[in-house]
Design an enzyme around this catalytic site. Structure first.
Site, short mmCIF file in Angstrom:
data_model
loop_
_atom_site.label_atom_id
_atom_site.label_comp_id
_atom_site.label_asym_id
_atom_site.label_seq_id
_atom_site.Cartn_x
_atom_site.Cartn_y
_atom_site.Cartn_z
N LYS A 96 11.71 -93.48 -23.16
CA LYS A 96 10.02 -92.78 -23.57
C LYS A 96 10.09 -92.20 -22.24
O LYS A 96 8.16 -91.78 -21.99
CB LYS A 96 9.02 -94.05 -23.73
CG LYS A 96 10.16 -94.63 -24.99
CD LYS A 96 9.13 -95.58 -25.85
CE LYS A 96 9.70 -95.98 -27.11
NZ LYS A 96 10.68 -97.37 -27.30
N ARG A 97 10.55 -92.02 -21.09
CA ARG A 97 10.55 -90.86 -20.47
C ARG A 97 10.25 -89.75 -20.74
O ARG A 97 9.72 -89.30 -21.88
CB ARG A 97 11.55 -90.82 -19.95
CG ARG A 97 12.17 -91.96 -18.67
CD ARG A 97 10.57 -93.25 -17.91
NE ARG A 97 11.60 -93.98 -17.32
CZ ARG A 97 11.46 -94.67 -16.99
NH1 ARG A 97 10.75 -95.17 -18.35
NH2 ARG A 97 12.69 -96.27 -16.30
#
Length: 274
Positions: A96-97
């Site tokens: 979840k960058r």
């Protein structure tokens, strides 16, 4: 791995199951704690027990990063083990960058150059320039958060603008300007039910990564009814419902049985398109 290869794996295995490797040192069987690397030992056993029943593995980075260097080493070893022993598996780094361009470029380099992972989950909140660095790598996938399975998804994702368009719908429409269905997938939680019907009107051909089946209460049948397309278009993840069903020395066998139960259901759903 391209879209056609992914679909071929789905057809061959009659499965679109992704096993989530959300490995918590506090939840693995006690006998593994004497191993030099308990996390990797657990992952290896789960992978060996389920590889013929699933088409993807999804390590959740938070579980590895929480252990510092030891956790990251276990993560790297897990990725390497899958790539060397089960090269047909699609590997998802659930990270979840998403940050300003030069920071996202470093994240992309980590997962796509250093680790050679197939895909990474990305948060779209900061917009196009936070996502495009991940799209510079040919053959690699961005899996963009769209409509998630948690209760907090209502806080932002389901809010409407003046024209009645919900935020997750805006994400789906806008992001199609950045990449096509050969490079981008979307995260859509299984608990969202009928929303899959609306999502397919916007992205009919994209693959969707679907968490929330099993422990979170999502219905596989409902997901398939409203979300499946002609190339399946679904990668359905199960983590706790497979990897933590047993804490004895027979944990891997129990995980296999749990995965097999899901695979049988998936094979039945796939009859509609195969």
């Amino acid at each position: 791995m391209n879209k056609q290869q992914l679909f071929e794996n789905i057809k061959r295995k009659k499965s679109f199951l992704c096993v989530g490797l959300d490995t918590d040192i506090k939840k693995i069987p006690e006998h593994l704690l004497k191993e030099e690397d308990p996390i990797f030992a657990f992952n290896k056993a789960i992978i060996d027990a389920t590889a013929d029943l699933c088409i993807a593995y999804k390590p959740n980075l938070a579980f590895y990063e929480s252990m510092g260097v030891k956790g990251w080493i276990a993560f790297e070893k897990t990725v390497k083990y899958i790539k060397e022993n089960y090269p047909d598996q699609f590997i998802i780094a659930d990270a979840k960058r998403g940050d300003i361009g030069n920071t996202s470029a470093m994240y992309a380099r980590t997962f796509f150059e250093e680790l050679e992972i197939d895909s990474v989950t990305v948060a779209p909140y900061m917009g196009e320039d936070s996502v495009t660095p991940f799209l510079t790598y040919e053959g690699k996938w961005v899996i963009l958060l769209a409509l998630t399975s948690n209760k907090g998804s209502h806080d932002f994702q389901l809010t409407e603008d003046a024209n009645g368009e919900r935020l997750f719908e805006k994400v789906l429409r806008k992001s199609q300007e950045w990449a096509n269905d050969e490079r981008m997938m979307y995260v859509v939680g299984a608990t969202q039910g009928r929303a899959f019907e609306d999502i397919r009107k916007i992205v009919p051909n994209h693959f969707l990564l679907v968490p929330g089946v099993g422990a979170q209460g999502g219905s596989l049948e409902e997901v398939c009814k409203y979300g499946m397309n002609s190339t399946c278009g679904l990668i359905v993840n199960s983590s706790r419902g497979i990897i933590y069903v047993d804490k004895t020395e027979k944990f891997a066998e129990a995980a296999r049985l749990a995965a097999q139960e899901v695979q049988v259901q998936m094979a039945e759903q796939l009859k509609a398109i195969l």
